[in-house]
Design a protein around this motif. Structure first.
Motif, PDB file in Angstrom:
ATOM      1  N   TYR A 191       0.819  -1.218   0.000  1.00  0.00           N
ATOM      2  CA  TYR A 191       0.000   0.000   0.000  1.00  0.00           C
ATOM      3  C   TYR A 191       0.854   1.271   0.000  1.00  0.00           C
ATOM      4  CZ  TYR A 191      -4.072  -2.880   1.178  1.00  0.00           C
ATOM      5  OH  TYR A 191      -5.095  -3.805   1.148  1.00  0.00           O
ATOM      6  N   SER A 192       2.137   1.111   0.252  1.00  0.00           N
ATOM      7  CA  SER A 192       3.014   2.282   0.327  1.00  0.00           C
ATOM      8  C   SER A 192       3.063   2.994  -1.018  1.00  0.00           C
ATOM      9  CB  SER A 192       4.427   1.871   0.749  1.00  0.00           C
ATOM     10  OG  SER A 192       4.403   1.272   2.035  1.00  0.00           O
ATOM     11  N   GLY A 193       3.156   4.329  -0.962  1.00  0.00           N
ATOM     12  CA  GLY A 193       3.233   5.114  -2.189  1.00  0.00           C
ATOM     13  C   GLY A 193       2.670   6.508  -1.988  1.00  0.00           C
ATOM     14  N   ILE A 194       2.561   7.252  -3.056  1.00  0.00           N
ATOM     15  CA  ILE A 194       2.046   8.622  -3.026  1.00  0.00           C
ATOM     16  C   ILE A 194       0.591   8.612  -3.491  1.00  0.00           C
ATOM     17  CG2 ILE A 194       2.297  10.960  -3.924  1.00  0.00           C
ATOM     18  CD1 ILE A 194       5.268  10.409  -4.286  1.00  0.00           C
ATOM     19  N   TYR A 195      -0.262   9.247  -2.687  1.00  0.00           N
ATOM     20  CA  TYR A 195      -1.689   9.337  -2.990  1.00  0.00           C
ATOM     21  C   TYR A 195      -2.052  10.816  -3.188  1.00  0.00           C
ATOM     22  CZ  TYR A 195      -2.130   4.475  -1.443  1.00  0.00           C
ATOM     23  OH  TYR A 195      -2.010   3.104  -1.313  1.00  0.00           O
ATOM     24  N   SER A 196      -2.947  11.067  -4.137  1.00  0.00           N
ATOM     25  CA  SER A 196      -3.373  12.433  -4.453  1.00  0.00           C
ATOM     26  C   SER A 196      -4.882  12.559  -4.287  1.00  0.00           C
ATOM     27  CB  SER A 196      -2.974  12.796  -5.887  1.00  0.00           C
ATOM     28  OG  SER A 196      -3.452  14.083  -6.237  1.00  0.00           O
ATOM     29  N   CYS A 197      -5.301  13.710  -3.724  1.00  0.00           N
ATOM     30  CA  CYS A 197      -6.728  13.986  -3.530  1.00  0.00           C
ATOM     31  C   CYS A 197      -7.113  15.207  -4.362  1.00  0.00           C
ATOM     32  CB  CYS A 197      -7.012  14.232  -2.053  1.00  0.00           C
ATOM     33  SG  CYS A 197      -8.685  14.830  -1.715  1.00  0.00           S
ATOM     34  N   VAL A 198      -8.250  15.130  -5.050  1.00  0.00           N
ATOM     35  CA  VAL A 198      -8.763  16.227  -5.866  1.00  0.00           C
ATOM     36  C   VAL A 198     -10.099  16.679  -5.283  1.00  0.00           C
ATOM     37  CG1 VAL A 198      -9.511  16.965  -8.152  1.00  0.00           C
ATOM     38  CG2 VAL A 198      -7.609  15.351  -7.928  1.00  0.00           C
ATOM     39  N   ALA A 199     -10.150  17.961  -4.872  1.00  0.00           N
ATOM     40  CA  ALA A 199     -11.386  18.555  -4.373  1.00  0.00           C
ATOM     41  C   ALA A 199     -11.999  19.383  -5.493  1.00  0.00           C
ATOM     42  CB  ALA A 199     -11.102  19.425  -3.154  1.00  0.00           C
ATOM     43  N   SER A 200     -13.317  19.269  -5.697  1.00  0.00           N
ATOM     44  CA  SER A 200     -13.949  19.964  -6.828  1.00  0.00           C
ATOM     45  C   SER A 200     -15.370  20.399  -6.471  1.00  0.00           C
ATOM     46  CB  SER A 200     -13.983  19.047  -8.058  1.00  0.00           C
ATOM     47  OG  SER A 200     -14.727  17.865  -7.787  1.00  0.00           O
ATOM     48  N   ASN A 201     -15.794  21.467  -7.139  1.00  0.00           N
ATOM     49  CA  ASN A 201     -17.201  21.871  -7.125  1.00  0.00           C
ATOM     50  C   ASN A 201     -17.544  22.339  -8.541  1.00  0.00           C
ATOM     51  OD1 ASN A 201     -16.032  24.393  -7.287  1.00  0.00           O
ATOM     52  ND2 ASN A 201     -16.733  25.082  -5.267  1.00  0.00           N
ATOM     53  N   ARG A 202     -18.641  23.019  -8.724  1.00  0.00           N
ATOM     54  CA  ARG A 202     -19.115  23.346 -10.067  1.00  0.00           C
ATOM     55  C   ARG A 202     -18.264  24.399 -10.781  1.00  0.00           C
ATOM     56  NH1 ARG A 202     -23.980  23.073  -7.184  1.00  0.00           N
ATOM     57  NH2 ARG A 202     -24.177  25.350  -7.116  1.00  0.00           N
ATOM     58  N   VAL A 203     -17.375  25.068 -10.053  1.00  0.00           N
ATOM     59  CA  VAL A 203     -16.605  26.150 -10.680  1.00  0.00           C
ATOM     60  C   VAL A 203     -15.096  25.941 -10.664  1.00  0.00           C
ATOM     61  CG1 VAL A 203     -18.354  27.904 -10.273  1.00  0.00           C
ATOM     62  CG2 VAL A 203     -16.641  27.426  -8.508  1.00  0.00           C
ATOM     63  N   GLY A 204     -14.590  24.871 -10.043  1.00  0.00           N
ATOM     64  CA  GLY A 204     -13.150  24.696 -10.027  1.00  0.00           C
ATOM     65  C   GLY A 204     -12.700  23.474  -9.250  1.00  0.00           C
ATOM     66  N   THR A 205     -11.387  23.244  -9.257  1.00  0.00           N
ATOM     67  CA  THR A 205     -10.782  22.106  -8.552  1.00  0.00           C
ATOM     68  C   THR A 205      -9.522  22.557  -7.832  1.00  0.00           C
ATOM     69  OG1 THR A 205      -9.455  21.463 -10.478  1.00  0.00           O
ATOM     70  CG2 THR A 205     -11.649  20.458 -10.269  1.00  0.00           C
ATOM     71  N   ASP A 206      -9.087  21.732  -6.883  1.00  0.00           N
ATOM     72  CA  ASP A 206      -7.829  21.937  -6.161  1.00  0.00           C
ATOM     73  C   ASP A 206      -7.393  20.577  -5.660  1.00  0.00           C
ATOM     74  OD1 ASP A 206      -5.701  23.435  -5.167  1.00  0.00           O
ATOM     75  OD2 ASP A 206      -6.603  23.562  -3.176  1.00  0.00           O
TER      76      ASP A 206
END
Length: 351
Positions: A191-206
């Motif tokens: 399970y080791s490694g780099i994980y990325s999370c994407v937060a989004s709504n109707r006008v953009g992402t981060d």
């Protein structure tokens, strides 16, 4: 009879991101019967019905007035610099979250009057998204990856993906898109490694990322034993220091008590000079009471016999001096002044 009419397509709701530009449409067609002056008015309808409408920009008598609403000063303008052409659309620049509300366009040219409402919603893009790990990163333990945006209008959605190694998420993972939590059950080294999370709504992402490092369990027994031994050593050192301090304190206290007892038993010293002066003075007084005729038989006391502070008299014995062989005449009774008369020795010399 034809009259003034608004021709723009009605848009009951418009959504835009904060910082963007929005154009609220309001086009119209005049009629030949409309002969009065042309007025175009944009107002902001408050959410509270008890409050009055707020005029934000106005076109009247061939002039534009845009100073009515200070919160939007410098950010409002008509799309067409000459609204008489039939385009009264409104541009709002550099949108803010506080610009959210209901806007109404009113076109007047007597006797015609028309209006149209538009609901504007200014959304905030996700921003300052942070990722974190909760739980022990050991083999066989459950680990939770968390993701949360500090800014962003709802509804926010979160999605996790694996960046390094295998791209897909572990088979035991459970994702909650509303809270941004990714649960990894019974973690293994794979399970080791780099994980990325994407937060989004109707006008953009981060997005944000975090590195997971699953390791074997730590030898807790050895750590506990080491901690116990270290604690015992620390207590031993502390006890030794306390013992030394107490011992030193007792020695100082004993020295002070012995010194105090010695000072109380020693009598105060006698004055050497006062004793000698009193003795010599008594001898002088005796000499002064003697006449020259009696001086012949007087025996002088050696200086070495002058009493000092080291001389101690036997108990009950007072210091006395040997009386002179010849008593001096009492001249005070006779009222005469004593005169020293020279004497002549047997060999004829004057004494």
């Amino acid at each position: 009879t034809r009259s003034l009419s608004i021709t723009s397509v009605e848009q009951p709701m418009v959504e835009k991101a904060q910082g963007d530009k929005v154009t609220l449409p309001c086009t119209f067609v005049l009629s030949e019967e409309d002969e009065g002056p042309l007025d175009i008015e944009w107002v902001l309808i408050p959410a509270d019905n008890q409050k009055k409408e707020q005029i934000i920009i106005l076109y009247a008598v061939d002039r534009i007035y845009n100073h009515y609403y200070s919160a939007m000063t410098g950010r409002l303008q008509f799309t067409n610099p000459d609204p008489r052409s039939g385009d009264g659309s409104l541009d709002i620049l550099n949108l803010k979250a506080t610009d959210t509300g209901t806007y109404q366009c009113k076109v007047k040219k007597a006797p015609g009057v028309q209006s149209q409402k538009i609901q504007l919603t200014v959304l905030v893009k996700p921003a300052r998204t942070k990722c974190s790990i909760e739980g022990s990163q050991e083999i066989g333990k459950d680990v939770t990856l968390k993701c949360a945006s500090q800014e962003g209008s709802p509804l926010l959605s979160y999605d996790w993906r694996r960046v390094s190694g295998r791209q897909e998420l572990p088979a035991t993972s459970m994702l909650n898109k509303n809270t941004g939590e990714l649960l990894l059950k019974n973690a293994s080294q794979d399970y080791s490694g780099i994980y990325s999370c994407v937060a989004s709504n109707r006008v953009g992402t981060d997005e944000c990322s975090v590195e997971l490092n699953v390791t074997p369990p730590i030898n807790t027994a050895g750590i506990i034993v080491g901690a116990i031994i270290g604690t015992l050593l620390g207590l031993s050192v502390l006890a030794f220091l306390v013992f030394c301090c107490c011992k030193k304190h007792r020695e100082k206290k004993y020295e002070k008590e012995v010194h105090h007892d010695i000072r109380e038993d020693v009598p105060p010293p006698k004055s050497r000079s006062s004793t000698a002066r009193s003795y010599i003075g008594s001898n002088r007084s005796s000499l002064g009471s003697m006449s020259p005729s009696n001086m012949e038989g007087y025996t002088k006391t050696p200086y070495s016999q002058v009493p000092s502070e080291d001389f101690e008299r036997p108990p009950g014995q007072n210091a006395t001096f040997a009386p002179s062989k010849v008593a001096a005449p009492n001249l005070s009774r006779m009222g005469a002044v004593p005169v020293m008369i020279p004497a002549q020795s047997k060999d004829g010399s004057i004494v």
